[in-house]
Design a protein around this motif. Sequence first.
Motif, PDB file in Angstrom:
ATOM      1  N   THR A 123      35.158 -19.303 -67.190  1.00  0.00           N
ATOM      2  CA  THR A 123      34.574 -20.625 -67.403  1.00  0.00           C
ATOM      3  C   THR A 123      33.887 -20.655 -68.777  1.00  0.00           C
ATOM      4  OG1 THR A 123      32.421 -20.008 -66.479  1.00  0.00           O
ATOM      5  CG2 THR A 123      34.102 -20.836 -64.923  1.00  0.00           C
ATOM      6  N   ALA A 124      33.516 -21.830 -69.203  1.00  0.00           N
ATOM      7  CA  ALA A 124      32.823 -21.977 -70.483  1.00  0.00           C
ATOM      8  C   ALA A 124      31.504 -21.207 -70.478  1.00  0.00           C
ATOM      9  CB  ALA A 124      32.583 -23.450 -70.792  1.00  0.00           C
ATOM     10  N   THR A 125      30.796 -21.192 -69.359  1.00  0.00           N
ATOM     11  CA  THR A 125      29.516 -20.477 -69.297  1.00  0.00           C
ATOM     12  C   THR A 125      29.721 -18.960 -69.324  1.00  0.00           C
ATOM     13  OG1 THR A 125      29.486 -20.647 -66.881  1.00  0.00           O
ATOM     14  CG2 THR A 125      28.261 -22.317 -68.119  1.00  0.00           C
ATOM     15  N   GLN A 126      30.846 -18.493 -68.827  1.00  0.00           N
ATOM     16  CA  GLN A 126      31.152 -17.061 -68.913  1.00  0.00           C
ATOM     17  C   GLN A 126      31.576 -16.696 -70.341  1.00  0.00           C
ATOM     18  OE1 GLN A 126      33.889 -17.256 -65.534  1.00  0.00           O
ATOM     19  NE2 GLN A 126      32.843 -15.447 -64.702  1.00  0.00           N
ATOM     20  N   LEU A 127      32.366 -17.543 -70.969  1.00  0.00           N
ATOM     21  CA  LEU A 127      32.790 -17.299 -72.351  1.00  0.00           C
ATOM     22  C   LEU A 127      31.601 -17.298 -73.306  1.00  0.00           C
ATOM     23  CD1 LEU A 127      35.976 -19.547 -72.477  1.00  0.00           C
ATOM     24  CD2 LEU A 127      35.928 -17.049 -72.599  1.00  0.00           C
ATOM     25  N   GLY A 128      30.611 -18.110 -73.016  1.00  0.00           N
ATOM     26  CA  GLY A 128      29.432 -18.207 -73.872  1.00  0.00           C
ATOM     27  C   GLY A 128      28.348 -17.197 -73.562  1.00  0.00           C
ATOM     28  N   GLY A 129      28.504 -16.436 -72.489  1.00  0.00           N
ATOM     29  CA  GLY A 129      27.537 -15.401 -72.155  1.00  0.00           C
ATOM     30  C   GLY A 129      26.400 -15.827 -71.255  1.00  0.00           C
ATOM     31  N   ALA A 130      26.415 -17.055 -70.766  1.00  0.00           N
ATOM     32  CA  ALA A 130      25.353 -17.507 -69.868  1.00  0.00           C
ATOM     33  C   ALA A 130      25.532 -16.961 -68.455  1.00  0.00           C
ATOM     34  CB  ALA A 130      25.306 -19.032 -69.830  1.00  0.00           C
ATOM     35  N   HIS A 131      26.784 -16.651 -68.102  1.00  0.00           N
ATOM     36  CA  HIS A 131      27.100 -16.099 -66.779  1.00  0.00           C
ATOM     37  C   HIS A 131      27.914 -14.824 -66.932  1.00  0.00           C
ATOM     38  CE1 HIS A 131      26.716 -20.358 -64.841  1.00  0.00           C
ATOM     39  NE2 HIS A 131      25.542 -19.784 -65.051  1.00  0.00           N
ATOM     40  N   CYS A 132      27.778 -13.935 -65.970  1.00  0.00           N
ATOM     41  CA  CYS A 132      28.506 -12.665 -65.966  1.00  0.00           C
ATOM     42  C   CYS A 132      30.017 -12.913 -65.976  1.00  0.00           C
ATOM     43  CB  CYS A 132      28.115 -11.865 -64.724  1.00  0.00           C
ATOM     44  SG  CYS A 132      29.032 -10.330 -64.500  1.00  0.00           S
ATOM     45  N   VAL A 133      30.735 -12.162 -66.813  1.00  0.00           N
ATOM     46  CA  VAL A 133      32.185 -12.339 -66.891  1.00  0.00           C
ATOM     47  C   VAL A 133      32.902 -11.887 -65.618  1.00  0.00           C
ATOM     48  CG1 VAL A 133      32.357 -12.236 -69.401  1.00  0.00           C
ATOM     49  CG2 VAL A 133      32.546 -10.134 -68.081  1.00  0.00           C
ATOM     50  N   TRP A 134      32.263 -11.053 -64.812  1.00  0.00           N
ATOM     51  CA  TRP A 134      32.914 -10.575 -63.590  1.00  0.00           C
ATOM     52  C   TRP A 134      32.521 -11.377 -62.356  1.00  0.00           C
ATOM     53  CZ3 TRP A 134      31.106  -6.704 -67.058  1.00  0.00           C
ATOM     54  CH2 TRP A 134      32.122  -5.982 -67.684  1.00  0.00           C
ATOM     55  N   CYS A 135      31.229 -11.620 -62.138  1.00  0.00           N
ATOM     56  CA  CYS A 135      30.807 -12.266 -60.879  1.00  0.00           C
ATOM     57  C   CYS A 135      30.260 -13.673 -61.060  1.00  0.00           C
ATOM     58  CB  CYS A 135      29.782 -11.395 -60.151  1.00  0.00           C
ATOM     59  SG  CYS A 135      28.141 -11.354 -60.940  1.00  0.00           S
ATOM     60  N   ALA A 136      30.153 -14.128 -62.305  1.00  0.00           N
ATOM     61  CA  ALA A 136      29.683 -15.480 -62.642  1.00  0.00           C
ATOM     62  C   ALA A 136      28.207 -15.717 -62.312  1.00  0.00           C
ATOM     63  CB  ALA A 136      30.553 -16.554 -61.998  1.00  0.00           C
TER      64      ALA A 136
END
Length: 109
Positions: free
Chosen positions: A22-35
């Motif tokens: 997601t955009a928030t995972q790509l931007g680093g706001a959420h974990c790339v594995w578990c969100a």
Amino acid sequence: MSTATQPGFLTLLELPAPETLTATQLGGAHCVWCATELHGDTAVDLEPRHDHIKGVPGRWCPRGCRRCTLKPLLALVQVHPGICEQCTDDASLCETRRALRTLARELRR
């Protein structure tokens, strides 16, 4: 989180494909594995990447939570000596191996 170790070593970690995030995972706001939503004290900066994202070249800034980052990090600690020329010659001199092990110890705390 202290990552005052060799720059670039975290780019060796296996991450999910950018087009699956997601955009928030790509931007680093959420974990790339578990969100999971991340904050400064809970995030592990996985170093900026340059990849095609949905067919367009782009830069993304992945971060992971401590728990999710530890698993691929430990896997990399195990395989690194087999793919590293310095480890083959003298593992005690390998800065990448040292950085991986240091971060693994930090994440276990």
